[in-house]
Design an enzyme around this catalytic site. Structure first.
Site, mmCIF file in Angstrom:
data_model
loop_
_atom_site.group_PDB
_atom_site.id
_atom_site.type_symbol
_atom_site.label_atom_id
_atom_site.label_comp_id
_atom_site.label_asym_id
_atom_site.label_seq_id
_atom_site.Cartn_x
_atom_site.Cartn_y
_atom_site.Cartn_z
ATOM 1 N N GLY A 31 1.679 2.526 10.936
ATOM 2 C CA GLY A 31 2.649 3.824 10.827
ATOM 3 C C GLY A 31 3.169 3.829 12.218
ATOM 4 N N GLU B 90 -7.290 5.007 7.396
ATOM 5 C CA GLU B 90 -7.055 6.387 6.778
ATOM 6 C C GLU B 90 -8.100 7.028 6.037
ATOM 7 O OE1 GLU B 90 -3.216 5.604 5.158
ATOM 8 O OE2 GLU B 90 -2.426 5.674 6.979
ATOM 9 N N SER C 186 2.419 -1.733 10.525
ATOM 10 C CA SER C 186 4.015 -1.481 10.587
ATOM 11 C C SER C 186 4.558 -2.841 10.481
ATOM 12 C CB SER C 186 4.035 -1.341 12.290
ATOM 13 O OG SER C 186 3.807 0.140 12.484
ATOM 14 N N GLU D 241 -6.316 -4.517 10.240
ATOM 15 C CA GLU D 241 -5.120 -3.632 10.441
ATOM 16 C C GLU D 241 -5.720 -2.751 11.750
ATOM 17 O OE1 GLU D 241 -2.903 -2.385 6.964
ATOM 18 O OE2 GLU D 241 -4.717 -1.212 6.742
ATOM 19 N N HIS E 78 -10.181 1.217 4.530
ATOM 20 C CA HIS E 78 -9.114 1.684 5.212
ATOM 21 C C HIS E 78 -9.135 2.796 6.378
ATOM 22 C CE1 HIS E 78 -4.793 2.854 6.105
ATOM 23 N NE2 HIS E 78 -4.326 1.729 5.500
ATOM 24 N N ASN F 199 0.941 -1.100 -0.067
ATOM 25 C CA ASN F 199 0.045 0.126 0.046
ATOM 26 C C ASN F 199 0.937 1.227 -0.187
ATOM 27 O OD1 ASN F 199 -1.735 2.151 0.506
ATOM 28 N ND2 ASN F 199 -2.387 1.227 2.679
ATOM 29 N N TRP F 200 1.054 1.670 -1.119
ATOM 30 C CA TRP F 200 1.930 2.988 -1.288
ATOM 31 C C TRP F 200 1.294 4.099 -0.789
ATOM 32 C CZ3 TRP F 200 5.015 2.938 -6.359
ATOM 33 C CH2 TRP F 200 5.955 2.024 -6.652
ATOM 34 N N LYS F 201 0.126 4.296 -0.457
ATOM 35 C CA LYS F 201 -0.734 5.348 0.085
ATOM 36 C C LYS F 201 -0.407 6.527 -0.924
ATOM 37 C CE LYS F 201 -0.279 3.481 4.885
ATOM 38 N NZ LYS F 201 -0.519 3.437 6.094
ATOM 39 N N GLY G 156 4.497 1.678 4.773
ATOM 40 C CA GLY G 156 5.744 2.297 4.592
ATOM 41 C C GLY G 156 6.826 1.432 4.282
HETATM 42 P P1 PGA Z 1 2.296 0.598 7.581
HETATM 43 O O1 PGA Z 1 0.786 0.888 6.972
HETATM 44 O O2 PGA Z 1 2.726 -0.669 7.360
HETATM 45 O O3 PGA Z 1 2.971 1.887 7.173
HETATM 46 O O4 PGA Z 1 2.098 0.671 9.140
HETATM 47 C C1 PGA Z 1 -0.181 -0.257 6.654
HETATM 48 C C2 PGA Z 1 -1.295 0.342 6.173
HETATM 49 O O5 PGA Z 1 -1.635 1.300 6.469
HETATM 50 O O6 PGA Z 1 -2.032 -0.415 5.065
#
Ligand code: PGA
Length: 244
Positions: free
Chosen positions: A175, A102, A205, A169, A100, A11-13, A227
């Site tokens: 993160g 976010e 993470s 998640e 997600h 997931n590159w966001k 990340g």
């Molecule tokens: P992260 O993100 O590995 O940076 O914690 C995971 C995600 O949000 O899918």
């Protein structure tokens, strides 16, 4: 590892431009030469702007491409700034991440996510359906209740679930460098599997340092990696370490 497939989903966001695609060949070459590659599903979910060029680069690859969200309306419409599942499929996406945290944080409700899931499935995309509790909810010991609610309303009135993959998640883990305790994670994944009868991956993470601990939890069907997936070395390292 007892599962048929292990998913490694990047997931590159909101990171990456055209030059980020230059490192893709490293991951592709690694996968082609990796002896366990038949049991791996590797999916990159870049920002929408990169779906088309990425798909083109991966034309002869086993790596698949996905999107990070989509609009709930599967037809074209007057929705400034959005893209729908049909448009994403048109440019090469096979998967879409939905629910997600976010996006939930920005106001996406279980009801809206449910409409998005339905629309994506109807279009023919596979859905990576994200669920997870906040730290406050974890402290109140209502994790299972929260997950049940997200599953119940997010997947409401969907009969054919075979194209859905659940990503557990915990919000407090994304993160932050924190991951759940192994026993706790095993129990939660088990809970979700019993409830949904679907494959369940873990996200939050995941990195080359903690993958040893995570891979030992033998009911996990793979990982959603934020990340660490932006660095091809780290991403490859995570895959390698999952198998040794
Ligand atoms: P992260 O993100 O590995 O940076 O914690 C995971 C995600 O949000 O899918």
């Amino acid at each position: 590892m007892t599962n048929k497939y292990m998913y490694f989903i990047a997931n590159w966001k909101m990171f990456g431009g055209l030059n980020s695609l230059n490192s893709l060949h490293k991951v592709d070459r690694f996968l082609k030469n990796f002896k366990k590659n038949k049991s791996i599903k590797l999916i990159f979910c870049p920002p929408s702007t990169l779906i088309r060029p990425m798909s083109k680069k991966l034309i002869n690859s086993r790596i698949e491409v996905g999107s990070q969200n989509c609009h709930e309306n599967e037809d074209y419409g007057a929705f400034t700034g959005f893209v729908n599942s049909k448009m994403l499929k048109d440019v090469g996406a096979k998967y879409v991440i939905l629910g997600h945290s976010e996006n939930r944080k920005c106001g996406e409700t279980n009801k809206l996510i449910n409409l998005k899931v339905k629309s994506a499935l109807k279009t023919g995309l596979k859905v990576i359906f994200c669920i997870g509790e906040t730290l406050k909810e974890k402290k109140r010991k209502i994790t299972n209740q929260i997950l049940s609610k997200q599953i119940k309303f997010g997947l409401q009135k969907i009969n054919k679930k075979k194209n859905i993959l659940i990503a557990y998640e915990p919000v407090w883990s994304i993160g932050t460098g924190l991951i759940p305790k192994s026993k706790e994670l095993f129990t939660t994944i088990n809970f979700i599997k019993k409830k949904t009868k679907l494959n369940v991956i873990y996200g939050g993470s995941v990195n080359p340092k903690n993958i040893h601990e995570l891979k030992s939890i033998n009911n996990i069907d793979g990982f959603l990696i934020g990340g660490a997936s932006q660095d091809p070395k780290k991403f490859i390292d995570i895959i390698k370490k999952t198998y040794n």
